[in-house]
Design a protein around this motif. Structure first.
Motif, PDB file in Angstrom:
ATOM      1  N   GLY A  60     -22.109  26.930  20.650  1.00 52.72           N
ATOM      2  CA  GLY A  60     -22.198  26.959  19.194  1.00 52.72           C
ATOM      3  C   GLY A  60     -21.016  26.370  18.456  1.00 52.72           C
ATOM      4  O   GLY A  60     -21.023  26.282  17.232  1.00 52.72           O
ATOM      5  N   GLU A  61     -19.951  25.963  19.166  1.00 51.21           N
ATOM      6  CA  GLU A  61     -18.787  25.365  18.510  1.00 51.21           C
ATOM      7  C   GLU A  61     -18.579  23.946  19.014  1.00 51.21           C
ATOM      8  O   GLU A  61     -18.909  23.626  20.158  1.00 51.21           O
ATOM      9  CB  GLU A  61     -17.524  26.198  18.768  1.00 51.21           C
ATOM     10  CG  GLU A  61     -17.517  27.505  18.012  1.00 51.21           C
ATOM     11  CD  GLU A  61     -16.130  28.134  17.952  1.00 51.21           C
ATOM     12  OE1 GLU A  61     -15.157  27.544  18.445  1.00 51.21           O
ATOM     13  OE2 GLU A  61     -16.040  29.232  17.382  1.00 51.21           O
ATOM     14  N   VAL A  62     -17.984  23.131  18.154  1.00 51.31           N
ATOM     15  CA  VAL A  62     -17.756  21.737  18.520  1.00 51.31           C
ATOM     16  C   VAL A  62     -16.687  21.626  19.594  1.00 51.31           C
ATOM     17  O   VAL A  62     -15.755  22.430  19.658  1.00 51.31           O
ATOM     18  CB  VAL A  62     -17.384  20.876  17.297  1.00 51.31           C
ATOM     19  CG1 VAL A  62     -18.526  20.799  16.321  1.00 51.31           C
ATOM     20  CG2 VAL A  62     -16.123  21.365  16.627  1.00 51.31           C
ATOM     21  N   LEU A  63     -16.850  20.625  20.430  1.00 53.84           N
ATOM     22  CA  LEU A  63     -15.890  20.325  21.489  1.00 53.84           C
ATOM     23  C   LEU A  63     -14.805  19.391  20.951  1.00 53.84           C
ATOM     24  O   LEU A  63     -15.073  18.563  20.073  1.00 53.84           O
ATOM     25  CB  LEU A  63     -16.604  19.643  22.658  1.00 53.84           C
ATOM     26  CG  LEU A  63     -17.664  20.464  23.382  1.00 53.84           C
ATOM     27  CD1 LEU A  63     -18.491  19.581  24.303  1.00 53.84           C
ATOM     28  CD2 LEU A  63     -16.982  21.576  24.162  1.00 53.84           C
ATOM     29  N   PRO A  64     -13.592  19.475  21.494  1.00 53.78           N
ATOM     30  CA  PRO A  64     -12.529  18.553  21.063  1.00 53.78           C
ATOM     31  C   PRO A  64     -12.913  17.084  21.234  1.00 53.78           C
ATOM     32  O   PRO A  64     -12.427  16.230  20.488  1.00 53.78           O
ATOM     33  CB  PRO A  64     -11.356  18.926  21.972  1.00 53.78           C
ATOM     34  CG  PRO A  64     -11.607  20.338  22.365  1.00 53.78           C
ATOM     35  CD  PRO A  64     -13.113  20.470  22.445  1.00 53.78           C
ATOM     36  N   ALA A  65     -13.796  16.774  22.173  1.00 57.42           N
ATOM     37  CA  ALA A  65     -14.229  15.390  22.396  1.00 57.42           C
ATOM     38  C   ALA A  65     -14.853  14.770  21.148  1.00 57.42           C
ATOM     39  O   ALA A  65     -14.869  13.547  21.009  1.00 57.42           O
ATOM     40  CB  ALA A  65     -15.214  15.332  23.554  1.00 57.42           C
ATOM     41  N   LEU A  66     -15.345  15.594  20.234  1.00 58.03           N
ATOM     42  CA  LEU A  66     -15.931  15.088  18.991  1.00 58.03           C
ATOM     43  C   LEU A  66     -14.932  14.234  18.210  1.00 58.03           C
ATOM     44  O   LEU A  66     -15.307  13.359  17.451  1.00 58.03           O
ATOM     45  CB  LEU A  66     -16.404  16.259  18.121  1.00 58.03           C
ATOM     46  CG  LEU A  66     -16.925  15.934  16.733  1.00 58.03           C
ATOM     47  CD1 LEU A  66     -18.168  15.052  16.797  1.00 58.03           C
ATOM     48  CD2 LEU A  66     -17.231  17.201  15.975  1.00 58.03           C
ATOM     49  N   PHE A  67     -13.642  14.460  18.438  1.00 59.47           N
ATOM     50  CA  PHE A  67     -12.611  13.805  17.640  1.00 59.47           C
ATOM     51  C   PHE A  67     -11.860  12.708  18.400  1.00 59.47           C
ATOM     52  O   PHE A  67     -10.920  12.126  17.875  1.00 59.47           O
ATOM     53  CB  PHE A  67     -11.629  14.863  17.131  1.00 59.47           C
ATOM     54  CG  PHE A  67     -12.346  15.970  16.410  1.00 59.47           C
ATOM     55  CD1 PHE A  67     -12.833  15.776  15.128  1.00 59.47           C
ATOM     56  CD2 PHE A  67     -12.578  17.189  17.020  1.00 59.47           C
ATOM     57  CE1 PHE A  67     -13.529  16.774  14.466  1.00 59.47           C
ATOM     58  CE2 PHE A  67     -13.265  18.203  16.371  1.00 59.47           C
ATOM     59  CZ  PHE A  67     -13.744  17.992  15.090  1.00 59.47           C
ATOM     60  N   SER A  68     -12.290  12.401  19.619  1.00 54.39           N
ATOM     61  CA  SER A  68     -11.542  11.458  20.456  1.00 54.39           C
ATOM     62  C   SER A  68     -11.567  10.023  19.936  1.00 54.39           C
ATOM     63  O   SER A  68     -10.654   9.248  20.236  1.00 54.39           O
ATOM     64  CB  SER A  68     -12.054  11.507  21.898  1.00 54.39           C
ATOM     65  OG  SER A  68     -13.399  11.105  21.958  1.00 54.39           O
ATOM     66  N   ASP A  69     -12.559   9.642  19.158  1.00 58.33           N
ATOM     67  CA  ASP A  69     -12.618   8.264  18.653  1.00 58.33           C
ATOM     68  C   ASP A  69     -11.449   7.917  17.742  1.00 58.33           C
ATOM     69  O   ASP A  69     -11.167   6.728  17.529  1.00 58.33           O
ATOM     70  CB  ASP A  69     -13.924   8.017  17.901  1.00 58.33           C
ATOM     71  CG  ASP A  69     -15.124   7.900  18.830  1.00 58.33           C
ATOM     72  OD1 ASP A  69     -14.930   7.796  20.054  1.00 58.33           O
ATOM     73  OD2 ASP A  69     -16.259   7.910  18.323  1.00 58.33           O
ATOM     74  N   ALA A  70     -10.746   8.892  17.217  1.00 53.95           N
ATOM     75  CA  ALA A  70      -9.608   8.616  16.332  1.00 53.95           C
ATOM     76  C   ALA A  70      -8.510   7.844  17.051  1.00 53.95           C
ATOM     77  O   ALA A  70      -7.735   7.136  16.414  1.00 53.95           O
ATOM     78  CB  ALA A  70      -9.045   9.917  15.763  1.00 53.95           C
ATOM     79  N   LYS A  71      -8.446   7.954  18.359  1.00 56.16           N
ATOM     80  CA  LYS A  71      -7.350   7.316  19.089  1.00 56.16           C
ATOM     81  C   LYS A  71      -7.474   5.797  19.163  1.00 56.16           C
ATOM     82  O   LYS A  71      -6.473   5.113  19.305  1.00 56.16           O
ATOM     83  CB  LYS A  71      -7.210   7.914  20.483  1.00 56.16           C
ATOM     84  CG  LYS A  71      -8.284   7.520  21.459  1.00 56.16           C
ATOM     85  CD  LYS A  71      -8.034   8.156  22.827  1.00 56.16           C
ATOM     86  CE  LYS A  71      -9.057   7.772  23.835  1.00 56.16           C
ATOM     87  NZ  LYS A  71     -10.406   8.238  23.592  1.00 56.16           N
ATOM     88  N   ASP A  72      -8.692   5.259  19.039  1.00 55.17           N
ATOM     89  CA  ASP A  72      -8.820   3.816  19.203  1.00 55.17           C
ATOM     90  C   ASP A  72      -9.899   3.163  18.331  1.00 55.17           C
ATOM     91  O   ASP A  72      -9.656   2.185  17.663  1.00 55.17           O
ATOM     92  CB  ASP A  72      -9.046   3.456  20.671  1.00 55.17           C
ATOM     93  CG  ASP A  72     -10.196   4.227  21.315  1.00 55.17           C
ATOM     94  OD1 ASP A  72     -10.994   4.852  20.606  1.00 55.17           O
ATOM     95  OD2 ASP A  72     -10.284   4.183  22.557  1.00 55.17           O
ATOM     96  N   LYS A  73     -11.102   3.736  18.289  1.00 54.07           N
ATOM     97  CA  LYS A  73     -12.226   3.129  17.566  1.00 54.07           C
ATOM     98  C   LYS A  73     -12.222   3.451  16.077  1.00 54.07           C
ATOM     99  O   LYS A  73     -12.728   2.706  15.263  1.00 54.07           O
ATOM    100  CB  LYS A  73     -13.551   3.641  18.140  1.00 54.07           C
ATOM    101  CG  LYS A  73     -13.776   3.358  19.580  1.00 54.07           C
ATOM    102  CD  LYS A  73     -15.013   4.112  20.057  1.00 54.07           C
ATOM    103  CE  LYS A  73     -15.203   4.021  21.526  1.00 54.07           C
ATOM    104  NZ  LYS A  73     -14.178   4.653  22.333  1.00 54.07           N
ATOM    105  N   GLY A  74     -11.720   4.619  15.769  1.00 47.98           N
ATOM    106  CA  GLY A  74     -11.830   5.163  14.423  1.00 47.98           C
ATOM    107  C   GLY A  74     -12.836   6.297  14.437  1.00 47.98           C
ATOM    108  O   GLY A  74     -13.931   6.163  15.002  1.00 47.98           O
ATOM    109  N   LEU A  75     -12.454   7.421  13.881  1.00 44.47           N
ATOM    110  CA  LEU A  75     -13.317   8.597  13.814  1.00 44.47           C
ATOM    111  C   LEU A  75     -14.216   8.427  12.599  1.00 44.47           C
ATOM    112  O   LEU A  75     -13.795   8.612  11.458  1.00 44.47           O
ATOM    113  CB  LEU A  75     -12.472   9.864  13.696  1.00 44.47           C
ATOM    114  CG  LEU A  75     -13.237  11.175  13.727  1.00 44.47           C
ATOM    115  CD1 LEU A  75     -13.730  11.456  15.140  1.00 44.47           C
ATOM    116  CD2 LEU A  75     -12.360  12.312  13.246  1.00 44.47           C
ATOM    117  N   SER A  76     -15.433   8.047  12.831  1.00 45.03           N
ATOM    118  CA  SER A  76     -16.389   7.772  11.766  1.00 45.03           C
ATOM    119  C   SER A  76     -16.754   9.064  11.039  1.00 45.03           C
ATOM    120  O   SER A  76     -17.138  10.045  11.660  1.00 45.03           O
ATOM    121  CB  SER A  76     -17.637   7.140  12.383  1.00 45.03           C
ATOM    122  OG  SER A  76     -18.550   6.775  11.396  1.00 45.03           O
ATOM    123  N   CYS A  77     -16.601   9.037   9.722  1.00 53.63           N
ATOM    124  CA  CYS A  77     -16.905  10.193   8.868  1.00 53.63           C
ATOM    125  C   CYS A  77     -17.618   9.716   7.613  1.00 53.63           C
ATOM    126  O   CYS A  77     -17.679   8.524   7.335  1.00 53.63           O
ATOM    127  CB  CYS A  77     -15.613  10.904   8.444  1.00 53.63           C
ATOM    128  SG  CYS A  77     -14.659  11.613   9.788  1.00 53.63           S
TER     129      CYS A  77
END
Length: 180
Positions: A60-77
């Motif tokens: 029921g909770e988000v995994l830290p992997a949800l935010f991994s794109d910030a390191k290179d691709k950009g965390l799309s929001c």
């Protein structure tokens, strides 16, 4: 600037380095990086990150992997003036899941849109370590989605700073996706 960045599957992971090479230390936050943008992302704005099952959720909770794109691709929001996620944003999330499922590899599970988690822009921009900013928020509006924004780790940080940035980024967002 943004329109010239790579979008191909193999090249997309170079976006953060390319941006920071041209505009170091989050300079792009001061100006629009997309010709489709209504304005730079304001400190008071909220950022909504789409959550998909089975990729991003456990118990029921988000995994830290949800935010991994910030390191290179950009965390799309998606950006908004309030913490409430508008129906159009939810529809874009559902459509992303549908589009993925139409072309997904056979060995991958189907994705389901679960909703979005939220953080304030000021919370992300205020994350620091050793008096250095860890994250930058850019208005990367798309022609068909002018509320698109990306969160990037600021380049040139140590491994410890990068690790801290990802932890702090995950902590700044709500933990349970909202889908109304």
């Amino acid at each position: 600037m943004f329109e010239g960045l790579p979008t191909g599957r193999g090249e997309v992971s170079t976006r953060a380095k390319l941006i920071d090479a041209s505009f170091p230390d989050a300079y792009c936050e001061c100006e629009s990086v997309s010709k489709f943008s209504p304005r730079v992302v304001g400190a008071e704005e909220h950022l909504h990150r789409f959550v998909f099952s089975p990729l991003h959720l456990h118990d029921g909770e988000v995994l830290p992997a949800l935010f991994s794109d910030a390191k290179d691709k950009g965390l799309s929001c998606e950006r908004a003036d309030t913490a409430a996620i508008d129906p159009q944003s939810h529809e874009r999330g559902r459509q992303q899941a549908v589009a993925y499922n139409l072309v997904k590899p056979e060995d991958k599970p189907e994705r389901t849109y679960l909703g979005a988690v939220t953080a304030t822009c000021v919370a992300l921009r205020s994350l620091m370590m050793d008096n250095k900013r860890l994250l930058a928020v850019y208005d990367t509006a798309l022609e068909d989605n002018v509320v698109h924004a990306d969160v990037f780790e600021v380049a040139g940080r140590s491994n410890a700073e990068k690790k801290q940035a990802r932890k702090d980024l995950a902590d700044a967002f709500t933990k349970v996706p909202i889908n109304v």
